[in-house]
Scaffold this active site. Structure first.
Site, mmCIF file in Angstrom:
data_model
loop_
_atom_site.group_PDB
_atom_site.id
_atom_site.type_symbol
_atom_site.label_atom_id
_atom_site.label_comp_id
_atom_site.label_asym_id
_atom_site.label_seq_id
_atom_site.Cartn_x
_atom_site.Cartn_y
_atom_site.Cartn_z
ATOM 1 N N ASP A 153 41.435 42.613 33.294
ATOM 2 C CA ASP A 153 41.933 43.983 33.430
ATOM 3 C C ASP A 153 41.092 44.970 32.637
ATOM 4 O OD1 ASP A 153 44.400 43.798 35.100
ATOM 5 O OD2 ASP A 153 44.939 42.348 33.557
ATOM 6 N N ASP B 233 37.187 38.713 30.399
ATOM 7 C CA ASP B 233 38.519 39.266 30.537
ATOM 8 C C ASP B 233 38.608 39.797 31.977
ATOM 9 O OD1 ASP B 233 41.064 40.412 29.770
ATOM 10 O OD2 ASP B 233 40.048 42.338 29.701
#
Length: 238
Positions: A21, A19
């Site tokens: 953020d 991922d």
């Protein structure tokens, strides 16, 4: 601080998907600033519960969660227009999360295929990653789920991770050989739904690490032990 959870049995890993953020980039606090600014215009507050529900979602779904939870008198398009203005103010000189650069470089140095599956929109992705090409160029590919036509449903659906897996030049024969790195609950759910192993690095001020059945849980990427998954170990400098 040691790992929060490590289980005994792991499948050997050949590929990794990150991922972005809150996991690679320290953006979650900046999202809070931007979204809070919009909420305050209408006498509302971006609560921690709203943030928990919004984390990890694609842009449209995140907007719907914020509008509903914060009772904003806005359409999704109006909200996105306003919050995008705020994103342009805050997403400059974004820092990497602790351990992120070292881990990405480590995998690249040892020829481990790696990708990103982010719920971002391309516009904000470009803002957040500006000046960081030397790191982001180390990924085989990047799936930007909010704007990717192959990602039909955002997290917690598995689409973004499955699309990322299929785009590897030589994808693994078994998705269990992929390790996903995530910081959000929805991301953990998506990785597990994809049949992959998941290393969860939650924000412990927001999330209870016992709520999801991740393969491993750490408080920071700096605590990750590649050798547990059959990956080359870090050579620690003495």
């Amino acid at each position: 601080m040691g790992s929060i959870k490590e289980t005994a049995a792991f499948h050997p890993v050949s590929h990794v998907i990150f991922d972005m953020d809150g996991l690679l980039l320290d953006t979650e606090r900046l999202y809070t600033v931007a979204i809070s600014t919009v909420c305050e215009r209408y006498g509302s507050t971006y609560t921690m519960e709203a943030k928990r529900q919004a984390m990890g979602r694609v842009a449209q779904a995140c907007a719907e969660v914020v509008i509903m939870n914060c009772k904003l008198p806005l359409s999704v398009s109006d909200y996105l227009r306003q919050v995008n203005v705020e994103y342009n103010k805050v997403f400059h000189n974004v820092d990497f999360m602790p351990g992120a650069v070292e881990l990405v470089k480590h995998f690249h140095a040892h020829g481990i295929p790696q990708a990103i599956a982010t719920s971002s929109k391309r516009e904000t992705f470009i803002l957040k990653t500006r000046g960081k090409d030397s790191i982001f160029d180390l990924f085989n590919h990047i799936v930007i789920a909010s704007d990717d036509p192959e990602v039909k449903c955002g997290k917690p659906a598995p689409d973004s991770f499955l699309v990322a897996a299929n785009r590897f030049k030589n994808p693994p024969t078994d998705v269990k050989n992929i390790l996903v790195f995530e910081d959000s609950r929805l991301g953990v759910q998506a990785g597990l739904a994809a049949g992959m192993q998941v290393a969860w690095i939650p924000d412990l001020t927001l999330l209870d690490p016992t709520l999801e059945k991740a393969t491993v849980v750490y408080s920071s990427l700096t605590e990750f032990k590649p050798e547990l998954f059959g990956l080359p170990a870090f050579v620690r400098k003495v």
